[in-house]
Design a protein around this motif. Structure first.
Motif, short mmCIF file in Angstrom:
data_model
loop_
_atom_site.label_atom_id
_atom_site.label_comp_id
_atom_site.label_asym_id
_atom_site.label_seq_id
_atom_site.Cartn_x
_atom_site.Cartn_y
_atom_site.Cartn_z
N ALA A 107 145.27 87.02 5.31
CA ALA A 107 144.51 87.56 4.10
C ALA A 107 143.02 87.66 3.96
N LEU A 108 142.43 86.67 4.32
CA LEU A 108 141.01 86.44 4.49
C LEU A 108 140.40 87.31 5.70
N MET A 109 141.25 87.28 6.88
CA MET A 109 141.13 87.99 7.97
C MET A 109 140.99 89.52 7.70
N LYS A 110 141.87 90.05 6.76
CA LYS A 110 141.77 91.53 6.09
C LYS A 110 140.78 91.74 5.22
N ASN A 111 140.51 90.66 4.39
CA ASN A 111 139.55 91.07 3.44
C ASN A 111 137.96 90.89 4.14
#
Length: 146
Positions: free
Chosen positions: A76-80
């Motif tokens: 999720a952080l990679m996407k954000n």
């Protein structure tokens, strides 16, 4: 480079304190108000407001993200953070005294411990908001600098 800054106490948001305590602000009893005010008075001069932060490059690796000071495999952080080249990582504290009071009152007065916990949650959130607003003109928890 890591920066550190002390802050003055942000204005307190009573509504948030009561929300964190699980009390509807619209129907606060006199007993709850008195307990809240007693807890606030006991702790307000004991809190210290301090933030440290730094800007770090975002490096993408097969296993996740590497910020130099920490790594994560959070999808999720990679996407954000997609498209971001830097992040600002910060830590905020209001000191240890509140934790000591919560521990002391957990058995003596659970209601008092609850209000200390609620005040602490509001105080740290207000400090984080003050930091973000002052340093970046934003009240957000995630910054992206493309």
């Amino acid at each position: 480079m890591i920066y550190t800054k002390n802050y003055p106490a942000p204005e307190i948001n009573e509504r948030e304190c009561f929300r964190y305590a699980g009390t509807d602000f619209k129907v606060v009893s006199e007993e709850e108000r008195a307990l809240y005010e007693a807890c606030l008075k006991e702790v307000e001069q004991k809190l210290t407001y301090k933030v440290c932060w730094g800007r770090f490059p975002v490096k993408r690796e097969e296993s996740g993200l590497d910020f130099g000071v920490l790594q994560t495999d959070s999808k999720a952080l990679m996407k954000n953070l997609e498209g971001c080249e830097e992040v600002i990582v910060f830590a905020a504290t209001i000191g240890l005294e509140l934790d000591r009071l919560i521990r002391r009152y957990t058995n003596l007065s659970p209601a008092k411990a609850l209000f200390f916990q609620a005040i602490g949650a509001e105080r740290i959130e207000s400090l984080c908001d003050a930091f973000c607003d002052e340093e970046f003109g934003l009240v957000l928890g995630l910054f992206c600098y493309p």
